[in-house]
Design a protein around this motif. Structure first.
Motif: not given
Length: 430
Positions: A53-66, A178-183, A281-286
């Motif tokens: 969750g930390t590596t995939y959801g936060l370190a990688r995929f969160a880039y697009g959100l921010f 998914s947990l990381g993406v959801a967070v 789009a953010n809601i759909a991402w969550i």
């Protein structure tokens, strides 16, 4: 049929196609499928799920959100932003190959802790970056941690958890994405305009995860892994090439290609064709992240329905998500259903390929995970620019329908195994 020569107290496995059943000969013994998870196993699964969750959801995929806030504050050009996006996939490919090889030499604990620490350093670098080039380097470093993270957890599960429970444990850990993406989605809402603070919090979470991994992942060597090979297709330990590995490679690459259009351009479809706000789009991402948690059940579903059934059903769901989004982009319900379908299907499929790969490489589980995950990334590297080309030349409708057809074509590829209909003795250990 009457069987003779069976010894009391031994469970006999009837193996056929890609499922096996255990037959209890002595009622005084507990079937192998009944297993109470120990505290050590539970802690390993929690630590591994947090790492993914930390590596995939936060370190990688969160880039697009921010990204929008980053571009405004640091002056990140669209070209550089695109280079970072594609470079993350390339860095992932290199890291996962390196990780799969290093795990066999140094053991899973060191590599898992290293992945969490690299993620922490990368995300801390993002939080303090004031120039575009430093921000780009920090994001690429953080994203590289994803490639390092998965192989050591597959190796650790193989060495610390009994064979009947390994499929479930691996797919639960894999659902950590998914947990990381959801967070990351709610954090994007809470930290609007404060992306540095968000990444600082992510870095602290990665450091805590590194500590948990240090005390949870067993110290194991390559010889300690593959304790049981009930599901192993090729029982002879050896090199990288195995019979039927080509099918896994093609299937994982096809899924990666099919998913690339949705990962890269789904938010653009929601905003451009659907005329929704960024918040939608953010809601759909969550929702993609939350629905992806269903993928944690991949191991249990494979055990019940067979690998091919879960594989084909998940690819059909992915194709449906691609088609539904582009055919009804202005329908909010359709957009949300599409996101949920895609999230569940994507994580379920990564779990399918994880189980498939470890069956082929039961003696080298880090390779068994690394190979299909590498090919998923290769498919995404090819698929993302192809989707961009089709959108530019033919439009969103043609692109997404074409990628839905890629998912359907990939479903024609099936897992094959040697049919062994004879009764074989299985270990009596619980």
């Amino acid at each position: 049929m009457t069987l003779t020569g069976l010894k009391p107290g031994i469970h006999y496995a009837h193996i056929e196609n890609d499922r096996f059943t255990l037959h209890q000969h002595d009622a005084g013994y507990r079937p192998r499928g009944v297993h109470r998870m120990t505290r050590i196993e539970f802690r390993l699964i929690v630590a591994g799920t947090m790492l993914i969750g930390t590596t995939y959801g936060l370190a990688r995929f969160a880039y697009g959100l921010f990204l929008p806030g980053m571009r405004d504050d640091v002056g990140l050009s669209p070209t550089l932003a695109g280079v970072i996006g594609s470079g993350a996939y390339v860095g992932y490919c290199l890291a996962i190959v390196l990780s799969a090889l290093l795990v066999e030499r140094f053991g899973p604990r060191r590599i898992a802790v290293a992945a969490a620490l690299i993620a922490a350093v990368g995300m801390a670098g993002v939080a303090v970056s004031t120039q575009a080039v430093w921000l780009a380097g920090a994001i690429l470093l953080a994203g590289t941690s994803t490639g390092l993270a998965s192989p050591p957890m597959a190796q650790a599960v193989s060495g610390a958890i009994t064979a009947p429970q390994q499929g479930r444990a691996n797919t639960v850990i894999n659902a950590g994405t998914s947990l990381g993406v959801a967070v990351s989605g709610p954090v994007a809402f809470i930290a609007t305009g404060q992306w540095r603070l968000a990444y600082a919090a992510f870095a602290i979470a990665a450091l805590l995860n590194a500590l948990l991994l240090l005390i949870s992942v067993p110290r194991a060597s390559g010889s300690d892994t593959a304790k049981a090979t009930d599901d192993q297709d090729d029982s002879r330990p050896g090199g990288l090439w195995r019979p039927r590995a080509l099918m896994l490679i093609v299937a994982a690459t096809g899924m990666g290609m099919a998913s690339a259009a949705f990962w890269t351009f789904s938010s653009e479809v929601v905003i451009t064709l659907g005329h929704f706000e960024q918040a939608t789009a953010n809601i759909a991402w969550i929702l993609i992240g939350v629905a992806g948690l269903v993928g944690g059940a991949a191991g249990d579903l494979i055990a019940r329905l067979g690998l091919n059934t879960v594989h084909r059903g998940s690819l059909a769901a992915m194709a449906g998500a691609l088609g539904l989004l582009v055919l009804s982009p202005s329908n909010l319900a359709a957009v949300l259903v599409s996101g949920a379908l895609f999230g569940a299907a994507y994580i379920m499929l990564t779990g399918v390929y994880l189980v498939w790969g470890i069956r082929l490489y039961a003696d080298r589980p880090a390779i068994g995970l690394g190979l299909p995950f590498l090919m998923i990334a290769v498919g995404q590297i090819v698929g993302s620019p192809l989707a961009g080309y089709l959108i530019g030349s033919r439009g969103y409708l043609v692109c997404f329908i074409a990628f839905a057809l890629i998912a359907v074509a990939t479903a024609l590829i099936g897992y094959r195994t040697i049919e062994r209909t004879a009764f074989q003795p299985a270990s009596t250990s619980p």
